[in-house]
Motif scaffolding. Sequence first.
Motif, PDB file in Angstrom:
ATOM      1  N   LEU A  35       1.222  -1.087  -0.346  1.00 45.96           N
ATOM      2  CA  LEU A  35       0.277   0.127   0.440  1.00 45.96           C
ATOM      3  C   LEU A  35       0.847   1.445   0.350  1.00 45.96           C
ATOM      4  O   LEU A  35       2.126   1.318   0.020  1.00 45.96           O
ATOM      5  CB  LEU A  35      -0.856  -0.387   0.942  1.00 45.96           C
ATOM      6  CG  LEU A  35      -2.032  -1.238   1.223  1.00 45.96           C
ATOM      7  CD1 LEU A  35      -2.716  -0.409   2.317  1.00 45.96           C
ATOM      8  CD2 LEU A  35      -3.282  -0.239   0.615  1.00 45.96           C
ATOM      9  N   TYR A  36       0.071   2.317  -1.528  1.00 40.10           N
ATOM     10  CA  TYR A  36       0.985   3.977  -1.155  1.00 40.10           C
ATOM     11  C   TYR A  36       0.602   4.954  -0.869  1.00 40.10           C
ATOM     12  O   TYR A  36      -1.218   4.150  -1.772  1.00 40.10           O
ATOM     13  CB  TYR A  36       2.449   3.309  -2.399  1.00 40.10           C
ATOM     14  CG  TYR A  36       3.353   4.432  -2.149  1.00 40.10           C
ATOM     15  CD1 TYR A  36       4.406   4.096  -1.752  1.00 40.10           C
ATOM     16  CD2 TYR A  36       3.139   5.977  -2.061  1.00 40.10           C
ATOM     17  CE1 TYR A  36       5.635   4.914  -2.022  1.00 40.10           C
ATOM     18  CE2 TYR A  36       3.775   6.614  -2.077  1.00 40.10           C
ATOM     19  CZ  TYR A  36       5.619   5.824  -1.840  1.00 40.10           C
ATOM     20  OH  TYR A  36       6.560   7.075  -1.772  1.00 40.10           O
ATOM     21  N   ALA A  37       0.392   6.164  -0.430  1.00 43.13           N
ATOM     22  CA  ALA A  37      -0.640   6.639  -0.150  1.00 43.13           C
ATOM     23  C   ALA A  37       0.089   8.399  -0.664  1.00 43.13           C
ATOM     24  O   ALA A  37       1.522   8.643  -0.173  1.00 43.13           O
ATOM     25  CB  ALA A  37      -1.027   7.655   1.046  1.00 43.13           C
ATOM     26  N   SER A  38      -0.306   8.357  -1.020  1.00 41.42           N
ATOM     27  CA  SER A  38      -0.241  10.263  -1.512  1.00 41.42           C
ATOM     28  C   SER A  38      -0.719  11.117  -1.268  1.00 41.42           C
ATOM     29  O   SER A  38      -2.419  10.600  -1.615  1.00 41.42           O
ATOM     30  CB  SER A  38       0.444  10.296  -2.769  1.00 41.42           C
ATOM     31  OG  SER A  38       1.703   9.525  -3.130  1.00 41.42           O
ATOM     32  N   HIS A  39      -0.594  12.505  -0.820  1.00 36.34           N
ATOM     33  CA  HIS A  39      -1.688  13.386  -0.309  1.00 36.34           C
ATOM     34  C   HIS A  39      -1.799  15.050  -1.304  1.00 36.34           C
ATOM     35  O   HIS A  39      -0.298  15.521  -1.942  1.00 36.34           O
ATOM     36  CB  HIS A  39      -1.680  14.525   0.832  1.00 36.34           C
ATOM     37  CG  HIS A  39      -1.561  12.838   1.996  1.00 36.34           C
ATOM     38  ND1 HIS A  39      -2.255  12.846   2.443  1.00 36.34           N
ATOM     39  CD2 HIS A  39      -0.472  11.828   2.566  1.00 36.34           C
ATOM     40  CE1 HIS A  39      -2.659  11.608   3.641  1.00 36.34           C
ATOM     41  NE2 HIS A  39      -1.259  11.004   2.950  1.00 36.34           N
ATOM     42  N   LEU A  40      -2.664  15.136  -1.919  1.00 36.85           N
ATOM     43  CA  LEU A  40      -2.247  15.971  -3.537  1.00 36.85           C
ATOM     44  C   LEU A  40      -3.840  16.572  -3.578  1.00 36.85           C
ATOM     45  O   LEU A  40      -4.422  16.835  -2.951  1.00 36.85           O
ATOM     46  CB  LEU A  40      -1.791  15.179  -4.428  1.00 36.85           C
ATOM     47  CG  LEU A  40      -2.907  14.897  -5.312  1.00 36.85           C
ATOM     48  CD1 LEU A  40      -2.201  13.282  -6.424  1.00 36.85           C
ATOM     49  CD2 LEU A  40      -3.274  12.914  -4.282  1.00 36.85           C
ATOM     50  N   PRO A  41      -3.398  18.152  -4.446  1.00 35.12           N
ATOM     51  CA  PRO A  41      -4.489  18.412  -4.404  1.00 35.12           C
ATOM     52  C   PRO A  41      -5.456  18.452  -6.108  1.00 35.12           C
ATOM     53  O   PRO A  41      -4.616  17.288  -6.771  1.00 35.12           O
ATOM     54  CB  PRO A  41      -4.072  20.374  -4.565  1.00 35.12           C
ATOM     55  CG  PRO A  41      -2.709  20.294  -5.068  1.00 35.12           C
ATOM     56  CD  PRO A  41      -2.040  18.399  -3.838  1.00 35.12           C
ATOM     57  N   THR A  42      -6.359  18.694  -5.923  1.00 35.36           N
ATOM     58  CA  THR A  42      -7.397  17.782  -7.201  1.00 35.36           C
ATOM     59  C   THR A  42      -7.866  19.269  -8.110  1.00 35.36           C
ATOM     60  O   THR A  42      -8.388  20.194  -7.263  1.00 35.36           O
ATOM     61  CB  THR A  42      -7.877  17.002  -6.837  1.00 35.36           C
ATOM     62  OG1 THR A  42      -9.398  17.089  -5.683  1.00 35.36           O
ATOM     63  CG2 THR A  42      -7.626  15.783  -6.001  1.00 35.36           C
ATOM     64  N   VAL A  43      -8.320  18.703  -8.940  1.00 35.04           N
ATOM     65  CA  VAL A  43      -9.689  19.605  -9.368  1.00 35.04           C
ATOM     66  C   VAL A  43     -10.630  18.171  -9.959  1.00 35.04           C
ATOM     67  O   VAL A  43      -9.967  16.987 -10.815  1.00 35.04           O
ATOM     68  CB  VAL A  43      -8.869  19.525 -11.041  1.00 35.04           C
ATOM     69  CG1 VAL A  43      -9.803  20.455 -12.157  1.00 35.04           C
ATOM     70  CG2 VAL A  43      -7.752  21.299 -10.533  1.00 35.04           C
TER      71      VAL A  43
END
Length: 213
Positions: A35-43
């Motif tokens: 498992l891998y997670a990233s935190h990021l802004p979205t459109v």
Amino acid sequence: MYLPDHFRVEDVPEMHALMRARPFAALVSAGPAGLYASHLPTVLKDDGPYGVIECHLARANPHCRDLAEGNEALMIFQGPEGYITPNWYPSKAEHGKVVPTWNYAVVHATGRPEVMQEKAWLLRHVTELTAQQERTEAKPWALSDAPDGYIDVMLRGIVGFRFAITRLEGKWKMSQNREATDQEGVVQGLNTRAAGDDLAMADIVARRIASDR
């Protein structure tokens, strides 16, 4: 996600509203390293039945390799949340059979990310993302404020993703399982405490009380 019927939200516009109001998401996938997670802004775009999410990661982020395989991934959008004390329930004085809980609104978006590396796509994406986040500024910053060469270097350092949503789940745990007087006590308590997301939660609970009447 555990989704009791009284907390379930199936209205796509309501879920989209949360995703646009809280566009910073957690992207989770499983690959060779687990498992891998990233935190990021979205459109969020309105394409398709559930929408399409556009986002990007740093090219150096190893998560890019897992996502490039095109396996199913999950994006989590966190809405208003906060602790609910039993002291707000009138029923506490009646029978004492109350316990603390946590109220929250959340949307899970599932899909298969598509890698987008064309310069034109990346430039459009970061332009739209910047405009989205700068819209409340008195003097919005734009990519054109920076030198073109600098923007070109920055674009080479990211990888874009187009995330067509195949399943959308919404959960609004906002005291719906409490009797009306306890729900009203929650609204009063949240408005009085007025910390963090309290006022936003109070508004959600109050609107749901009104819709049930």
